[in-house]
Write a protein that holds these residues in place. Structure first.
Motif, PDB file in Angstrom:
ATOM      1  N   ILE A 109       0.837  -1.195   0.000  1.00 49.91           N
ATOM      2  CA  ILE A 109       0.000   0.000   0.000  1.00 49.91           C
ATOM      3  C   ILE A 109       0.874   1.247   0.000  1.00 49.91           C
ATOM      4  N   SER A 110       0.566   2.168  -0.923  1.00 49.88           N
ATOM      5  CA  SER A 110       1.185   3.494  -0.941  1.00 49.88           C
ATOM      6  C   SER A 110       0.063   4.512  -0.759  1.00 49.88           C
ATOM      7  N   VAL A 111       0.203   5.377   0.241  1.00 51.52           N
ATOM      8  CA  VAL A 111      -0.858   6.331   0.569  1.00 51.52           C
ATOM      9  C   VAL A 111      -0.444   7.739   0.177  1.00 51.52           C
ATOM     10  N   CYS A 112      -1.351   8.432  -0.509  1.00 54.96           N
ATOM     11  CA  CYS A 112      -1.190   9.846  -0.843  1.00 54.96           C
ATOM     12  C   CYS A 112      -2.226  10.594  -0.007  1.00 54.96           C
ATOM     13  N   PRO A 113      -1.834  11.265   1.087  1.00 52.67           N
ATOM     14  CA  PRO A 113      -2.802  11.736   2.076  1.00 52.67           C
ATOM     15  C   PRO A 113      -3.769  12.807   1.605  1.00 52.67           C
ATOM     16  N   GLY A 114      -3.331  13.710   0.737  1.00 51.39           N
ATOM     17  CA  GLY A 114      -4.238  14.734   0.246  1.00 51.39           C
ATOM     18  C   GLY A 114      -4.950  15.459   1.372  1.00 51.39           C
ATOM     19  N   ALA A 115      -6.292  15.439   1.355  1.00 50.13           N
ATOM     20  CA  ALA A 115      -7.091  16.172   2.338  1.00 50.13           C
ATOM     21  C   ALA A 115      -6.843  15.709   3.764  1.00 50.13           C
ATOM     22  N   ASN A 116      -6.374  14.492   3.960  1.00 48.57           N
ATOM     23  CA  ASN A 116      -6.119  14.006   5.311  1.00 48.57           C
ATOM     24  C   ASN A 116      -5.054  14.833   6.027  1.00 48.57           C
ATOM     25  N   SER A 117      -4.200  15.489   5.260  1.00 40.73           N
ATOM     26  CA  SER A 117      -3.172  16.340   5.867  1.00 40.73           C
ATOM     27  C   SER A 117      -3.765  17.589   6.496  1.00 40.73           C
ATOM     28  N   ALA A 118      -5.023  17.879   6.172  1.00 39.99           N
ATOM     29  CA  ALA A 118      -5.682  19.073   6.695  1.00 39.99           C
ATOM     30  C   ALA A 118      -6.585  18.784   7.889  1.00 39.99           C
ATOM     31  N   VAL A 119      -6.576  17.542   8.373  1.00 43.34           N
ATOM     32  CA  VAL A 119      -7.445  17.192   9.503  1.00 43.34           C
ATOM     33  C   VAL A 119      -6.967  17.898  10.768  1.00 43.34           C
ATOM     34  N   THR A 120      -7.901  18.522  11.462  1.00 44.87           N
ATOM     35  CA  THR A 120      -7.632  19.180  12.737  1.00 44.87           C
ATOM     36  C   THR A 120      -8.717  18.773  13.738  1.00 44.87           C
ATOM     37  N   VAL A 121      -8.407  18.916  15.005  1.00 44.50           N
ATOM     38  CA  VAL A 121      -9.381  18.645  16.063  1.00 44.50           C
ATOM     39  C   VAL A 121      -9.390  19.846  17.004  1.00 44.50           C
ATOM     40  N   PRO A 139      -2.314  14.156  10.629  1.00 37.56           N
ATOM     41  CA  PRO A 139      -1.186  14.789  11.318  1.00 37.56           C
ATOM     42  C   PRO A 139      -1.138  14.439  12.801  1.00 37.56           C
ATOM     43  N   MET A 140       0.073  14.262  13.324  1.00 39.06           N
ATOM     44  CA  MET A 140       0.224  13.951  14.744  1.00 39.06           C
ATOM     45  C   MET A 140      -0.363  15.063  15.603  1.00 39.06           C
ATOM     46  N   ALA A 141      -0.344  16.295  15.096  1.00 34.54           N
ATOM     47  CA  ALA A 141      -0.935  17.402  15.850  1.00 34.54           C
ATOM     48  C   ALA A 141      -2.419  17.159  16.098  1.00 34.54           C
ATOM     49  N   ALA A 142      -3.107  16.560  15.125  1.00 37.45           N
ATOM     50  CA  ALA A 142      -4.533  16.255  15.295  1.00 37.45           C
ATOM     51  C   ALA A 142      -4.723  15.152  16.332  1.00 37.45           C
ATOM     52  N   VAL A 143      -3.818  14.185  16.354  1.00 32.59           N
ATOM     53  CA  VAL A 143      -3.881  13.101  17.338  1.00 32.59           C
ATOM     54  C   VAL A 143      -3.686  13.659  18.741  1.00 32.59           C
ATOM     55  N   VAL A 144      -2.701  14.538  18.889  1.00 34.46           N
ATOM     56  CA  VAL A 144      -2.445  15.155  20.197  1.00 34.46           C
ATOM     57  C   VAL A 144      -3.642  15.997  20.630  1.00 34.46           C
TER      58      VAL A 144
END
Length: 288
Positions: A109-121, A139-144
């Motif tokens: 599997i090769s992932v191209c994140p696209g919009a997933n890079s813009a996820v925020t919480v 992004p790890m920032a969203a996980v944190v």
């Protein structure tokens, strides 16, 4: 079975471009006679769809692009019973995963994140006591941020493997990995007790055909076997396993029986070629 509390899944939403061939190509090699399929995927979306199928009230926090792929991904989540009110539409294209699957069900599997890079919480994104399941395709920032905002059960599927900040390890109630991810994150193999008053998180390690085990501070506390089944694809099996383990624990199942139910769901998932396999309600997999 007790009512399961609402689960928020913070994670990726992709479209999977799947090529099924007899074998997987080696570097520089071209394999012909493949069968192509285009299906909704992404670890977050896969887990959300699985959780909904198992009977969990679930909502998705993520992002898609303003494109046909985003419309398909969102519509698929809605059709599965997932609340998508917190799925944002952003300027980046919807994420894509390029997936090769061989006749034995193994994958690349090769992932191209696209919009997933813009996820925020945001700080107020989660309800009081709401359970949360996150993965590392955002992004790890969203996980944190999710860890800081969560006041309920907090689970981390540490995939793809990455070093987890101490703050995440100290907040997590459950960390889920496969064998390779477990080996790639050394902190998971030892005592993870926080410097404060609480013990370290429960660590679930999926072992493929050998089932799974649960660790607490590096000590194995439960193990479950996997049911023998025909393997069509392993792409969505780990995500179904994660959703089932979290769902079972939230339902009040004892740790060993929750692990056994998750293994049963994972076995059902590998028999389905889709990244978002058809599943029965959780009670069908729990043996009490």
């Amino acid at each position: 079975m007790p009512r399961i509390p609402q689960l928020a899944i913070v994670g990726s939403i992709n479209i999977d471009l799947i090529a099924r061939t007899a074998t997987l190509p080696r570097p520089g090699e071209t394999i012909g006679d493949g069968a192509f399929n285009r299906l909704p995927g992404g670890k977050g979306a896969n887990q959300a769809v699985a959780a909904a199928a198992l009977g969990v009230p679930v909502r998705m926090i993520g992002a898609v692009g303003n494109d046909a792929d985003g419309e398909l991904a969102r519509a698929t989540l809605v059709a599965a019973g997932v609340d998508t009110s917190a799925v944002r539409t952003v300027a980046e294209p919807t994420g894509v995963a390029l997936i090769g699957i061989d006749a034995a069900g193994e994958n690349q599997i090769s992932v191209c994140p696209g919009a997933n890079s813009a996820v925020t919480v945001e700080a107020d994104a989660l309800g009081a006591g709401e359970a949360v399941l996150v993965q590392l395709e955002v992004p790890m920032a969203a996980v944190v941020s999710a860890a800081r905002a969560c006041t309920g059960f907090f689970a981390v599927n540490a995939a793809p493997a990455a070093d987890l900040p101490t703050e995440i390890l100290e907040r997590a109630d459950l960390v889920i990995v496969n064998e390779s991810e477990f080996a790639a994150i050394p902190a998971l193999s030892g005592a993870l007790a926080a410097t404060g008053q609480r013990p370290g998180p429960l660590v679930a390690v999926s072992l493929g055909a050998d089932g799974a085990k649960l660790l607490r501070d590096g000590v194995e506390i439960a193990r479950a076997s996997s049911r023998a089944t025909e393997v069509r694809s392993t792409v969505g099996a780990g995500d179904a396993f994660c959703a089932a383990l979290v769902a079972a624990l939230l339902s009040g199942a004892e740790e060993g029986e929750a692990l056994a139910a998750a293994c049963a769901v994972g076995a059902a998932a590998v028999a389905d070629e889709r990244s978002q396999p058809e599943l029965q309600p959780l009670a069908a997999y729990l043996v009490r």
